[in-house]
Scaffold this active site. Sequence first.
Site, PDB file in Angstrom:
ATOM      1  N   MET A 242       0.899  -1.308  -0.074  1.00 13.70           N
ATOM      2  CA  MET A 242       0.023  -0.031  -0.015  1.00 13.70           C
ATOM      3  C   MET A 242       0.917   1.439  -0.055  1.00 13.70           C
ATOM      4  O   MET A 242       0.501   2.301   0.391  1.00 13.70           O
ATOM      5  CB  MET A 242      -0.910   0.041   0.997  1.00 13.70           C
ATOM      6  CG  MET A 242      -1.983  -1.243   1.159  1.00 13.70           C
ATOM      7  SD  MET A 242      -3.430  -0.894   2.141  1.00 13.70           S
ATOM      8  CE  MET A 242      -2.693  -0.980   3.678  1.00 13.70           C
ATOM      9  N   GLY A 243       2.260   1.195  -0.409  1.00 13.41           N
ATOM     10  CA  GLY A 243       2.997   2.303  -0.427  1.00 13.41           C
ATOM     11  C   GLY A 243       3.627   2.594   0.930  1.00 13.41           C
ATOM     12  O   GLY A 243       3.436   1.903   1.994  1.00 13.41           O
TER      13      GLY A 243
ATOM     14  N   LYS B 274       5.089  -9.502   9.648  1.00 12.59           N
ATOM     15  CA  LYS B 274       4.201  -8.716  10.650  1.00 12.59           C
ATOM     16  C   LYS B 274       3.043  -8.971  10.552  1.00 12.59           C
ATOM     17  O   LYS B 274       2.234  -8.782  11.584  1.00 12.59           O
ATOM     18  CB  LYS B 274       4.867  -7.321  10.447  1.00 12.59           C
ATOM     19  CG  LYS B 274       4.202  -6.403  11.569  1.00 12.59           C
ATOM     20  CD  LYS B 274       4.652  -4.998  11.617  1.00 12.59           C
ATOM     21  CE  LYS B 274       3.933  -4.109  10.538  1.00 12.59           C
ATOM     22  NZ  LYS B 274       2.381  -3.882  10.586  1.00 12.59           N
ATOM     23  N   ASP B 275       2.289  -8.924   9.416  1.00 13.02           N
ATOM     24  CA  ASP B 275       1.071  -9.432   8.984  1.00 13.02           C
ATOM     25  C   ASP B 275       0.845 -10.808   8.918  1.00 13.02           C
ATOM     26  O   ASP B 275       0.608 -11.300   7.729  1.00 13.02           O
ATOM     27  CB  ASP B 275       0.495  -8.535   7.749  1.00 13.02           C
ATOM     28  CG  ASP B 275       0.702  -7.255   7.878  1.00 13.02           C
ATOM     29  OD1 ASP B 275       0.401  -6.500   8.825  1.00 13.02           O
ATOM     30  OD2 ASP B 275       1.368  -6.506   7.210  1.00 13.02           O
TER      31      ASP B 275
ATOM     32  N   GLY C  79      11.245  -2.662   5.561  1.00 10.12           N
ATOM     33  CA  GLY C  79      10.586  -3.736   5.504  1.00 10.12           C
ATOM     34  C   GLY C  79      10.115  -4.116   4.076  1.00 10.12           C
ATOM     35  O   GLY C  79      10.438  -5.130   3.487  1.00 10.12           O
ATOM     36  N   HIS C  80       9.575  -3.368   3.409  1.00  9.88           N
ATOM     37  CA  HIS C  80       9.264  -3.407   1.996  1.00  9.88           C
ATOM     38  C   HIS C  80      10.640  -3.429   1.108  1.00  9.88           C
ATOM     39  O   HIS C  80      10.643  -4.434   0.138  1.00  9.88           O
ATOM     40  CB  HIS C  80       8.369  -2.218   1.426  1.00  9.88           C
ATOM     41  CG  HIS C  80       7.049  -1.898   2.059  1.00  9.88           C
ATOM     42  ND1 HIS C  80       6.851  -0.923   2.765  1.00  9.88           N
ATOM     43  CD2 HIS C  80       6.014  -2.599   1.948  1.00  9.88           C
ATOM     44  CE1 HIS C  80       5.615  -0.909   3.070  1.00  9.88           C
ATOM     45  NE2 HIS C  80       5.151  -1.900   2.847  1.00  9.88           N
TER      46      HIS C  80
HETATM   47  O1  PAF Z   1      -0.170  -5.812   3.391  1.00  7.14           O
HETATM   48  C1  PAF Z   1      -0.548  -4.764   2.840  1.00  7.14           C
HETATM   49  O2  PAF Z   1       0.061  -3.938   2.523  1.00  7.14           O
HETATM   50  C2  PAF Z   1      -1.953  -5.238   2.008  1.00  7.14           C
HETATM   51  O3  PAF Z   1      -2.586  -5.609   3.107  1.00  7.14           O
HETATM   52  C3  PAF Z   1      -1.894  -5.585   0.826  1.00  7.14           C
HETATM   53  C4  PAF Z   1      -1.239  -7.129   0.850  1.00  7.14           C
HETATM   54  C5  PAF Z   1      -0.890  -4.856  -0.176  1.00  7.14           C
HETATM   55  C6  PAF Z   1      -3.200  -5.868   0.219  1.00  7.14           C
HETATM   56  O4  PAF Z   1      -3.860  -4.564   0.062  1.00  7.14           O
END
Ligand code: PAF
Length: 262
Positions: A31-32, A150-151, A37-38
Amino acid sequence: VALVVLKTRADLINWRLNIAPKKRVGFVPTMGALHLGHATLLRQARLENDFVVLSIFVNPTQFGVNEDLDRYPRALAEDLRIAESEKVDVVFAPDVSEMYPTGHSTFVEETEFSKGLCGDFRPGHFRGVATVVLKLFNLVRPGRSYFGLKDAQQFLVISKMVLDLNLDIKMIGVPTVREADGLAMSSRNRGLSKEDREKAPEIYRSLLRVTQGSSSIAQEIDVLSKLDFKVQYYERRPFESGHLVAIAAYLGSTRLIDNILG
Ligand code: PAF
């Protein structure tokens, strides 16, 4: 080669059609408001694939009516700089109307792993996540897709969707990246006041005390409450072959989640 930024489904489908069948496409949905982490997901994807696709889309269907959709940080210019430095091939950054044209009426619901934990406090959240991720998978058609652990519950829900709906995608869960003081990296950390930012790493310290056995979950709910955390849940659960100790708590108006997998 320069970074390609695509805004429409048609352009992404067209890009994908020109990729040879043997080439490996790795996908990092986000989600930007990208952080390290990304970047870690992108680096792993870069190592394991011929092409790396990053999506940046703040998905409205995964936010509840009283949640932070409008406040969710947006930082596209900086995100594109990060994408470029991580050697991403394609960024897909559609508008809401592109992902949800008027009349959109199909949703995906995983009914087991989406129960409990965040599922109890964010009704409809995982339905929105599963729906948008499936829509993105169908456009990108990746061989591998990368998600931060984390998720952890999100990872379980999407993995189950992949299994149940016969998607030929390898799900790769990447360990949580932390700040030097232990706070799990999250785009939402940007919303913390200076004072709350200093308190926030207490969540991780608390998880360590529980997993190392020096304190109980009940004691820790007390400790955190006294520090003004509003704990939504703090639970130990089975996770794949081991277990997970997971917490969600508000600090001010910012909802933080974290977990330790063992
Ligand atoms: O983890 C996230 O950033 C969001 O839940 C995802 C997987 C991009 C879905 O919108």
